[in-house]
Design a protein around this motif. Structure first.
Motif, PDB file in Angstrom:
ATOM      1  N   LYS A   1       0.841  -1.194   0.000  1.00 31.69           N
ATOM      2  CA  LYS A   1       0.000   0.000   0.000  1.00 31.69           C
ATOM      3  C   LYS A   1       0.873   1.239   0.000  1.00 31.69           C
ATOM      4  CE  LYS A   1      -4.073   1.859   0.024  1.00 31.69           C
ATOM      5  NZ  LYS A   1      -5.019   1.580  -1.084  1.00 31.69           N
ATOM      6  N   LYS A   2       0.687   2.088  -1.028  1.00 31.32           N
ATOM      7  CA  LYS A   2       1.383   3.371  -1.075  1.00 31.32           C
ATOM      8  C   LYS A   2       0.608   4.372  -0.236  1.00 31.32           C
ATOM      9  CE  LYS A   2       3.174   6.971  -4.166  1.00 31.32           C
ATOM     10  NZ  LYS A   2       2.481   8.120  -3.544  1.00 31.32           N
ATOM     11  N   MET A   3       1.303   5.061   0.656  1.00 28.01           N
ATOM     12  CA  MET A   3       0.665   6.021   1.536  1.00 28.01           C
ATOM     13  C   MET A   3       0.799   7.439   0.978  1.00 28.01           C
ATOM     14  SD  MET A   3      -0.397   3.801   3.588  1.00 28.01           S
ATOM     15  CE  MET A   3      -1.134   4.776   4.909  1.00 28.01           C
ATOM     16  N   ALA A   4       0.011   8.353   1.519  1.00 31.51           N
ATOM     17  CA  ALA A   4      -0.003   9.731   1.026  1.00 31.51           C
ATOM     18  C   ALA A   4       1.343  10.423   1.219  1.00 31.51           C
ATOM     19  CB  ALA A   4      -1.103  10.520   1.739  1.00 31.51           C
ATOM     20  N   ASP A   5       2.117   9.993   2.228  1.00 30.30           N
ATOM     21  CA  ASP A   5       3.420  10.622   2.471  1.00 30.30           C
ATOM     22  C   ASP A   5       4.531  10.022   1.611  1.00 30.30           C
ATOM     23  OD1 ASP A   5       3.810   8.148   3.617  1.00 30.30           O
ATOM     24  OD2 ASP A   5       4.234   8.890   5.639  1.00 30.30           O
ATOM     25  N   GLY A   6       4.184   9.102   0.711  1.00 35.40           N
ATOM     26  CA  GLY A   6       5.170   8.499  -0.180  1.00 35.40           C
ATOM     27  C   GLY A   6       5.805   7.234   0.354  1.00 35.40           C
ATOM     28  N   SER A   7       5.498   6.869   1.596  1.00 36.14           N
ATOM     29  CA  SER A   7       6.023   5.623   2.155  1.00 36.14           C
ATOM     30  C   SER A   7       5.176   4.446   1.674  1.00 36.14           C
ATOM     31  CB  SER A   7       6.035   5.680   3.684  1.00 36.14           C
ATOM     32  OG  SER A   7       4.717   5.744   4.198  1.00 36.14           O
ATOM     33  N   TYR A   8       5.673   3.239   1.941  1.00 36.56           N
ATOM     34  CA  TYR A   8       4.967   2.025   1.534  1.00 36.56           C
ATOM     35  C   TYR A   8       4.857   1.065   2.709  1.00 36.56           C
ATOM     36  CZ  TYR A   8       5.715   3.436  -3.338  1.00 36.56           C
ATOM     37  OH  TYR A   8       5.726   4.117  -4.531  1.00 36.56           O
ATOM     38  N   TRP A   9       3.677   0.481   2.869  1.00 40.82           N
ATOM     39  CA  TRP A   9       3.490  -0.621   3.791  1.00 40.82           C
ATOM     40  C   TRP A   9       3.576  -1.927   3.013  1.00 40.82           C
ATOM     41  CZ3 TRP A   9       3.259  -0.854   8.971  1.00 40.82           C
ATOM     42  CH2 TRP A   9       3.012   0.336   9.683  1.00 40.82           C
TER      43      TRP A   9
END
Length: 457
Positions: free
Chosen positions: A109-117
């Motif tokens: 999952k790509k997050m709004a802050d550009g990080s990834y889970w």
């Protein structure tokens, strides 16, 4: 439908499975329009080395400080004493591991802050051989230019409130960390302030807080029928050889993919395989109402290109369109195909990958209970790399993703998607015959596919 986490209708209110399967066979529509192939260009490539290990939490039982002790179904406590193999080929990595391996990425999952889970799956593939593999997710800041992964956070699933309705591996402990003996995590989303996880053992839908505390377990229903796999907690081996187990979902064919609506109000779990005794070609996408915490009754059929294929992941692009990985079970590259009968250091030609695709589909939310429309696809065995961004050798002039299991896809922006493999450590070697696969992530420019319109009939 009840909103209780583990309650289910009495048997007198459940339709016979034969009627359910007949409904599945007769209610599917004719195949959608033939989908078109679109180009894919590599724009970034990074990987976590295969042998990447993290420590179990300090409050975890001692049993979880070493993982992989039961991969042969018999205890072996000697670290590094069991050789990993892929179709008989040594992979160069042995277990048990001291710690918990960062492996088996089965959802992204790509997050709004550009990080990834990234979600780590159950461990070694079954409940019996994975009781010392912890269930967890990692959040990363990824520097693709320098091939660096900065781990920001780890969520270990735990059930101190005893929301799981069956006995778990760490039943008698205070924190009650969950393991691969309890659940097989294959997909996840964040919605309604919670973490939601799709499981294959039940199949179940799991609700947890964002720090991993289990809130509820939801049984799976389709047309009023509870769906169960052979690993469902309610099933036991018959005491008479003439008796049969009654299950509707094949083992390891539960919720491999799970999308979420853009507003977070609906979850869309997708079964990896067709129901038992169906035509084998139509998978089911269900709809779960997040606020009501129940199955809405809406569903769609996902038609495979041919029976025997599997899906790997499923994420929405917007409110109508989505991405689905569809794959065969092949692995390897033609450069190392076997030239003789000795197959310990080469890829058998008959098992080379032939079908590794990502489809763009349309989900008609005003017309449920129909096939989705398959608009087009990219071929993960024919990716262009004009800027020489690959960190692995090309194959037959292309960058390829030749892995047995490819289980991660999400939208990055209006031109790019991210794709990742499940490396099944230490049991998959897909690039080199005797080298365990790394956890790879690639970003692909697929603008033509993302722009492709839905054809009208």
């Amino acid at each position: 439908m009840t909103t209780s986490s583990s309650a289910y209708p009495s048997s007198t209110h459940i339709k016979p499975i034969a009627a359910l399967l007949l409904s599945l066979l007769v209610s599917t529509t004719a195949p959608s329009f033939a989908s078109e192939k679109y180009p894919a260009t590599l724009t970034a490539h990074a990987y976590i080395p295969a042998e990447s290990i993290i420590s179990a939490p300090n409050d975890a039982p001692d049993d979880l400080q070493i993982s992989g002790k039961f991969t042969q179904n018999l205890r072996n406590d000697v670290v590094g004493s069991i050789e990993g193999k892929s179709m008989g080929r040594p992979t160069g990595v042995s277990l048990p591991f001291k710690g918990q391996p960062i492996q088996g990425h089965s959802g992204i999952k790509k997050m709004a802050d550009g990080s990834y889970w990234l979600l780590t799956d159950n461990g070694a593939g079954s409940a019996k051989n994975s009781p010392d593999f912890m269930l967890y997710l990692n959040q990363y800041d990824i520097d693709f230019d320098n091939n660096e992964f900065k781990r920001l956070k780890t969520i270990f699933l735990h059930d101190p409130d005893k929301k799981i309705p069956f006995r778990i591996q760490n039943e008698a402990t205070e924190k009650r960390y969950l393991t691969g003996a309890d659940l097989d995590l294959e997909s996840f989303q964040f919605a309604g302030g919670y973490l939601w996880i799709g499981d294959e053992f039940g199949p179940y839908l799991i609700q947890a807080t964002t720090d991993g505390r289990i809130v509820a377990l939801y049984e799976t229903y389709f047309q009023g029928e509870r769906l169960r796999s052979p690993d469902h907690y309610s099933l036991t081996t018959p005491g008479n050889p003439e008796q049969k187990l009654n299950f509707e979902v094949l083992r390891s064919k539960g919720f491999e993919g799970m999308a979420v609506s853009r507003d977070g109000s609906k979850l869309y779990p997708l079964l990896e395989g067709a129901l038992v005794e169906s035509d084998g070609n139509n998978l089911i996408i269900l709809e779960f109402d997040v606020s009501q915490k129940e199955w809405s009754g809406n569903y769609w059929y996902y038609p495979l290109e041919k029976p025997g294929l599997s899906i790997g992941d499923f994420n929405m692009i917007d409110d109508q369109y989505a991405l689905v990985i569809e794959r065969d079970n092949g692995e390897g590259v033609i450069e190392f195909v076997c030239k003789n009968d000795v197959r310990a250091n080469c890829f058998p030609e008959e098992n080379l990958p032939q079908f590794k695709r990502i489809y763009k589909i349309a989900l008609n939310k005003d017309n449920q209970n129909k096939d989705v429309d398959k608009i087009g696809y990219i071929d993960l065995l024919e990716i262009e790399d004009p800027n020489n961004l690959s960190r692995k050798p090309l194959s037959n002039g292309h960058f390829v993703f030749p892995f047995f299991t490819i289980e991660n896809v999400d939208i990055v922006n209006d031109e790019e998607i991210i794709v990742g493999n499940d490396n099944n450590l230490p049991f998959s070697s897909s690039r080199l015959p005797n080298t365990a696969d790394d956890n790879e992530l690639i970003i692909l420019n697929v603008k033509a596919l993302l722009d492709a319109p839905l054809k009208t009939k």
